[in-house]
Motif scaffolding. Structure first.
Motif, PDB file in Angstrom:
ATOM      1  N   PRO A 160       8.495   9.564 -13.101  1.00  0.00           N
ATOM      2  CA  PRO A 160       7.770   8.473 -12.451  1.00  0.00           C
ATOM      3  C   PRO A 160       6.683   7.910 -13.365  1.00  0.00           C
ATOM      4  CG  PRO A 160       7.166  10.580 -11.491  1.00  0.00           C
ATOM      5  CD  PRO A 160       8.247  10.856 -12.483  1.00  0.00           C
ATOM      6  N   SER A 193       3.339   4.903 -13.645  1.00  0.00           N
ATOM      7  CA  SER A 193       2.449   3.982 -12.950  1.00  0.00           C
ATOM      8  C   SER A 193       2.878   2.561 -13.284  1.00  0.00           C
ATOM      9  CB  SER A 193       1.005   4.220 -13.381  1.00  0.00           C
ATOM     10  OG  SER A 193       0.876   4.026 -14.772  1.00  0.00           O
ATOM     11  N   GLY A 237      -0.056   0.168  -4.126  1.00  0.00           N
ATOM     12  CA  GLY A 237       1.247   0.327  -3.492  1.00  0.00           C
ATOM     13  C   GLY A 237       1.732  -0.901  -2.746  1.00  0.00           C
ATOM     14  N   THR A 271      -3.346   3.501  -2.466  1.00  0.00           N
ATOM     15  CA  THR A 271      -2.432   4.327  -3.253  1.00  0.00           C
ATOM     16  C   THR A 271      -1.839   3.477  -4.370  1.00  0.00           C
ATOM     17  OG1 THR A 271      -0.576   3.826  -1.782  1.00  0.00           O
ATOM     18  CG2 THR A 271      -1.851   5.824  -1.312  1.00  0.00           C
ATOM     19  N   LEU A 298       4.105   2.921  -7.988  1.00  0.00           N
ATOM     20  CA  LEU A 298       4.841   3.717  -8.963  1.00  0.00           C
ATOM     21  C   LEU A 298       6.244   3.162  -9.142  1.00  0.00           C
ATOM     22  CD1 LEU A 298       3.930   7.313  -7.698  1.00  0.00           C
ATOM     23  CD2 LEU A 298       2.853   6.030  -9.552  1.00  0.00           C
ATOM     24  N   PHE A 312      10.101   4.632 -10.072  1.00  0.00           N
ATOM     25  CA  PHE A 312      10.847   5.883 -10.151  1.00  0.00           C
ATOM     26  C   PHE A 312      12.315   5.615  -9.825  1.00  0.00           C
ATOM     27  CE2 PHE A 312      12.135   9.885  -7.873  1.00  0.00           C
ATOM     28  CZ  PHE A 312      12.149  10.710  -8.980  1.00  0.00           C
ATOM     29  N   TYR A 327      10.611   0.791  -6.828  1.00  0.00           N
ATOM     30  CA  TYR A 327       9.176   0.879  -6.595  1.00  0.00           C
ATOM     31  C   TYR A 327       8.877   1.784  -5.406  1.00  0.00           C
ATOM     32  CZ  TYR A 327       8.252  -3.178  -9.585  1.00  0.00           C
ATOM     33  OH  TYR A 327       8.130  -4.036 -10.646  1.00  0.00           O
ATOM     34  N   GLY A 328       7.688   2.357  -5.416  1.00  0.00           N
ATOM     35  CA  GLY A 328       7.188   3.148  -4.307  1.00  0.00           C
ATOM     36  C   GLY A 328       5.715   3.379  -4.534  1.00  0.00           C
ATOM     37  N   ASP A 329       5.095   4.090  -3.605  1.00  0.00           N
ATOM     38  CA  ASP A 329       3.703   4.452  -3.822  1.00  0.00           C
ATOM     39  C   ASP A 329       3.553   5.938  -3.597  1.00  0.00           C
ATOM     40  OD1 ASP A 329       3.882   4.477  -1.055  1.00  0.00           O
ATOM     41  OD2 ASP A 329       2.063   3.334  -0.727  1.00  0.00           O
ATOM     42  N   TYR A 330       2.374   6.433  -3.865  1.00  0.00           N
ATOM     43  CA  TYR A 330       2.137   7.867  -3.809  1.00  0.00           C
ATOM     44  C   TYR A 330       0.954   8.156  -2.913  1.00  0.00           C
ATOM     45  CZ  TYR A 330       0.678  12.532  -5.143  1.00  0.00           C
ATOM     46  OH  TYR A 330       0.314  13.843  -5.102  1.00  0.00           O
ATOM     47  N   LEU A 331       1.146   9.104  -2.029  1.00  0.00           N
ATOM     48  CA  LEU A 331       0.059   9.545  -1.175  1.00  0.00           C
ATOM     49  C   LEU A 331       0.188  11.048  -1.001  1.00  0.00           C
ATOM     50  CD1 LEU A 331      -2.345   8.876   0.628  1.00  0.00           C
ATOM     51  CD2 LEU A 331      -0.743   8.566   2.499  1.00  0.00           C
ATOM     52  N   SER A 332      -0.821  11.759  -1.393  1.00  0.00           N
ATOM     53  CA  SER A 332      -0.834  13.206  -1.269  1.00  0.00           C
ATOM     54  C   SER A 332      -1.844  13.586  -0.199  1.00  0.00           C
ATOM     55  CB  SER A 332      -1.230  13.837  -2.610  1.00  0.00           C
ATOM     56  OG  SER A 332      -1.607  15.177  -2.424  1.00  0.00           O
TER      57      SER A 332
END
Length: 176
Positions: free
Chosen positions: A15, A17, A75, A145, A148, A150, A154-159
């Motif tokens: 992945p 940015s 995101g 967020t 990204l 991958f 496209y997508g986003d990241y949230l932890s």
């Protein structure tokens, strides 16, 4: 399957940015390109870098301006990323709200963070140029967020763990 296709398919599993690299031309018109290769290089002196295809028209504008701003897209900015990546050079940032960084490059509205740089050097590597920038200024703009890229999408990241830690150390207060 060709070796080039195999190379792209395997590396697509890492992945990256999504960063809009921006600058302005001699008439102060905004220009930009999308990269997935933005990274820090050195803390002392503070340096960052990205890779750009040698044929990039924006790369020539960055050379002439001697500066750029790296904008970490959020995101919810996939549409902006696609427009910057596919539109003709002079239209990529048209209609996008932005303000000038301290060095004069566009800081796009709605991003996660930005890094304002003066070009330190260009390094020829394969069919790309590594652009190294000396950090002049930088800022976190929002707690959104990041966008990204991958496996070709496209997508986003949230932890959830990151959100909890942010609250514990006070990072959730940034931008308020």
């Amino acid at each position: 399957m060709s070796e080039g296709r195999r190379f792209r398919d395997v590396l697509g599993n890492f992945p990256t940015s999504v960063v809009a690299i921006t600058t302005t031309d001699a008439e102060e018109r905004p220009h930009g390109m999308i990269v997935g290769t933005f990274t820090s290089v050195s803390l002392d002196p503070p340096l960052v870098s990205f890779l750009a295809d040698r044929s990039s028209t924006t790369l020539g504008t960055i050379r002439a301006a001697g500066r750029f701003c790296a904008n970490a897209l959020a995101g919810d900015q996939e549409r902006l990323s696609r427009r910057i990546a596919t539109s003709p050079a002079g239209e990529r940032i048209a209609g996008t709200t932005w303000h000038p960084s301290p060095l004069g490059s566009p800081v796009l509205d709605g991003i996660v963070a930005w890094v304002d740089c003066a070009v330190e050097r260009f390094v020829e590597i394969g069919d790309h140029l590594l652009v190294v920038g000396r950090v002049h200024d930088l800022r976190v703009e929002s707690l959104k967020t990041p966008l990204l890229f991958f496996r070709g999408g496209y997508g986003d990241y949230l932890s959830s763990a990151a959100l909890l830690l942010d609250r514990l150390v006070g990072w959730d207060e940034i931008g308020r």
